[in-house]
Design a protein around this motif. Structure first.
Motif, PDB file in Angstrom:
ATOM      1  N   GLU B  72       0.866  -1.183   0.000  1.00 39.40           N
ATOM      2  CA  GLU B  72       0.000   0.000   0.000  1.00 39.40           C
ATOM      3  C   GLU B  72       0.900   1.229   0.000  1.00 39.40           C
ATOM      4  O   GLU B  72       1.688   1.439   0.937  1.00 39.40           O
ATOM      5  CB  GLU B  72      -0.906  -0.001   1.233  1.00 39.40           C
ATOM      6  CG  GLU B  72      -1.928  -1.141   1.208  1.00 39.40           C
ATOM      7  CD  GLU B  72      -2.678  -1.280   2.513  1.00 39.40           C
ATOM      8  OE1 GLU B  72      -3.893  -1.518   2.481  1.00 39.40           O
ATOM      9  OE2 GLU B  72      -2.042  -1.148   3.583  1.00 39.40           O
ATOM     10  N   LEU B  73       0.757   2.011  -1.069  1.00 39.60           N
ATOM     11  CA  LEU B  73       1.609   3.194  -1.225  1.00 39.60           C
ATOM     12  C   LEU B  73       0.848   4.423  -0.745  1.00 39.60           C
ATOM     13  O   LEU B  73      -0.084   4.888  -1.407  1.00 39.60           O
ATOM     14  CB  LEU B  73       1.999   3.391  -2.689  1.00 39.60           C
ATOM     15  CG  LEU B  73       3.083   2.485  -3.261  1.00 39.60           C
ATOM     16  CD1 LEU B  73       2.590   1.069  -3.486  1.00 39.60           C
ATOM     17  CD2 LEU B  73       3.599   3.050  -4.571  1.00 39.60           C
ATOM     18  N   PHE B  74       1.242   4.914   0.418  1.00 39.26           N
ATOM     19  CA  PHE B  74       0.694   6.158   0.939  1.00 39.26           C
ATOM     20  C   PHE B  74       1.639   7.295   0.572  1.00 39.26           C
ATOM     21  O   PHE B  74       2.765   7.069   0.136  1.00 39.26           O
ATOM     22  CB  PHE B  74       0.558   6.077   2.470  1.00 39.26           C
ATOM     23  CG  PHE B  74      -0.479   5.098   2.950  1.00 39.26           C
ATOM     24  CD1 PHE B  74      -1.774   5.520   3.235  1.00 39.26           C
ATOM     25  CD2 PHE B  74      -0.169   3.753   3.113  1.00 39.26           C
ATOM     26  CE1 PHE B  74      -2.734   4.613   3.678  1.00 39.26           C
ATOM     27  CE2 PHE B  74      -1.113   2.847   3.553  1.00 39.26           C
ATOM     28  CZ  PHE B  74      -2.405   3.285   3.839  1.00 39.26           C
ATOM     29  N   GLU B  75       1.166   8.513   0.791  1.00 40.08           N
ATOM     30  CA  GLU B  75       2.007   9.668   0.468  1.00 40.08           C
ATOM     31  C   GLU B  75       3.290   9.672   1.291  1.00 40.08           C
ATOM     32  O   GLU B  75       4.356  10.015   0.793  1.00 40.08           O
ATOM     33  CB  GLU B  75       1.220  10.945   0.784  1.00 40.08           C
ATOM     34  CG  GLU B  75       1.408  12.025  -0.248  1.00 40.08           C
ATOM     35  CD  GLU B  75       0.366  13.099  -0.062  1.00 40.08           C
ATOM     36  OE1 GLU B  75       0.619  13.973   0.782  1.00 40.08           O
ATOM     37  OE2 GLU B  75      -0.685  13.054  -0.737  1.00 40.08           O
ATOM     38  N   ASP B  76       3.170   9.280   2.557  1.00 34.38           N
ATOM     39  CA  ASP B  76       4.313   9.393   3.463  1.00 34.38           C
ATOM     40  C   ASP B  76       5.014   8.065   3.743  1.00 34.38           C
ATOM     41  O   ASP B  76       6.064   8.039   4.385  1.00 34.38           O
ATOM     42  CB  ASP B  76       3.867  10.013   4.792  1.00 34.38           C
ATOM     43  CG  ASP B  76       2.799   9.186   5.490  1.00 34.38           C
ATOM     44  OD1 ASP B  76       2.062   8.462   4.783  1.00 34.38           O
ATOM     45  OD2 ASP B  76       2.715   9.231   6.727  1.00 34.38           O
ATOM     46  N   LYS B  77       4.422   6.953   3.330  1.00 36.47           N
ATOM     47  CA  LYS B  77       5.064   5.665   3.651  1.00 36.47           C
ATOM     48  C   LYS B  77       4.557   4.541   2.751  1.00 36.47           C
ATOM     49  O   LYS B  77       3.504   4.654   2.108  1.00 36.47           O
ATOM     50  CB  LYS B  77       4.814   5.303   5.116  1.00 36.47           C
ATOM     51  CG  LYS B  77       3.366   5.074   5.481  1.00 36.47           C
ATOM     52  CD  LYS B  77       3.244   4.789   6.994  1.00 36.47           C
ATOM     53  CE  LYS B  77       1.803   4.639   7.404  1.00 36.47           C
ATOM     54  NZ  LYS B  77       1.650   4.407   8.848  1.00 36.47           N
ATOM     55  N   LEU B  78       5.328   3.467   2.755  1.00 37.15           N
ATOM     56  CA  LEU B  78       4.937   2.228   2.077  1.00 37.15           C
ATOM     57  C   LEU B  78       4.604   1.209   3.168  1.00 37.15           C
ATOM     58  O   LEU B  78       5.415   0.974   4.070  1.00 37.15           O
ATOM     59  CB  LEU B  78       6.112   1.727   1.217  1.00 37.15           C
ATOM     60  CG  LEU B  78       6.008   0.310   0.631  1.00 37.15           C
ATOM     61  CD1 LEU B  78       4.834   0.204  -0.347  1.00 37.15           C
ATOM     62  CD2 LEU B  78       7.321  -0.064  -0.073  1.00 37.15           C
ATOM     63  N   VAL B  79       3.405   0.657   3.092  1.00 42.03           N
ATOM     64  CA  VAL B  79       2.989  -0.374   4.049  1.00 42.03           C
ATOM     65  C   VAL B  79       2.953  -1.718   3.329  1.00 42.03           C
ATOM     66  O   VAL B  79       2.448  -1.806   2.203  1.00 42.03           O
ATOM     67  CB  VAL B  79       1.602  -0.045   4.653  1.00 42.03           C
ATOM     68  CG1 VAL B  79       1.128  -1.183   5.566  1.00 42.03           C
ATOM     69  CG2 VAL B  79       1.660   1.269   5.433  1.00 42.03           C
TER      70      VAL B  79
END
Lengths: 115, 141
Positions: B72-79
């Motif tokens: 899951e690619l978020f603006e501030d991190k990769l989960v």
């Protein structure tokens, strides 16, 4: 790149030159067999030359430890040679840096068995 | 309101080859997400360890069981989530291989490397009943 390892003898010391990755299913089983073969032949002074190793996972680290334990129990020792930065980091994170005798030059690693 | 993350899901068979495959996908996703080479390697190794754990301990090398890897690619991190179909485990039960009595042992290094290379690591019970290893790497920017 798959794992390759070749043993050679420098006097009573065995140097195992390794290339590739030491991971589950790639290098770990071959490495285990090589250490066991050497111990069975009575060759218990072993230098693992990791110059060509670009990747190790936790199984590979476990295999280094298993080899260390086996050889130590037979009265010998495994020393490590030519670690790159990634491998050095892994050994530091896992504190294995404090377990193994580590060298940057083969002559020094071989001589350390006789000092 | 935060935007919905981009989501990539990979479903793998419980095969030894799946470990390197998941690692490769992890490195590529990390590159696309904008992480540098050093972080790509660290994320790849964390995925490798997570999937290897699912292969060996979770799914016990039973090919018919699946391993799900979700990015899951978020603006501030990769989960990254790694789900298996095993019995699950608790993070606090994993021995610390840095302890004197464990340093020459066989357990705990995979979890330790995941913790060292990622900013967040947790283990949940997945809806399928197995373990769900959740890891996150934040962008430094």
């Amino acid at each position: 790149m798959s794992f390759k390892a070749i043993s050679r003898e420098v006097g009573d010391v065995t140097v195992i030159d390794m290339d590739g990755r030491i991971t589950l299913g790639e290098g770990s089983a071959l490495l285990r067999d090589l250490v066991r073969e050497n111990v069975a032949k009575g060759r218990k002074k072993i230098v693992m030359n990791l110059a060509g190793i670009n990747y190790i996972d936790s199984t590979g680290l476990g295999e280094l430890v298993a080899g260390y334990r086996l050889v130590k129990s037979e009265g010998g020792e495994i020393k490590l040679l030519n670690l790159n930065k990634k491998v050095t980091d892994l050994l530091q994170i896992t504190k294995l840096y404090t377990v193994f005798d580590i060298h940057n030059q083969e002559a020094q690693a071989v001589a350390s068995f006789h000092s | 309101m935060p935007s919905k993350p981009q989501r990539i899901e990979v479903v793998l068979e419980t095969l030894i080859e799946s470990i390197a495959l998941a690692e490769e996908v992890g490195v590529r996703v990390a590159a696309v997400a904008g992480f540098g080479e050093d972080d790509q390697y660290k994320i790849g190794l964390a995925v490798h360890e997570g999937v290897m754990n699912a292969f060996q301990y979770g799914n016990k090398q039973r090919r018919e069981r699946k391993i799900h890897v979700i990015f899951e690619l978020f603006e501030d991190k990769l989960v990254i989530r790694v789900l298996d179909q095993g019995a699950g485990f608790r993070l606090e039960d994993v021995p610390d291989p840095r302890e004197d009595e464990n340093v020459l042992g066989d357990s705990g290094r995979g979890v330790l490397l995941m913790k060292a290379f990622m900013d967040e690591v947790d283990v949940l019970s997945s809806s399928a009943g197995g373990a769900e290893v959740v890891m996150a790497k934040r962008h430094k920017r």
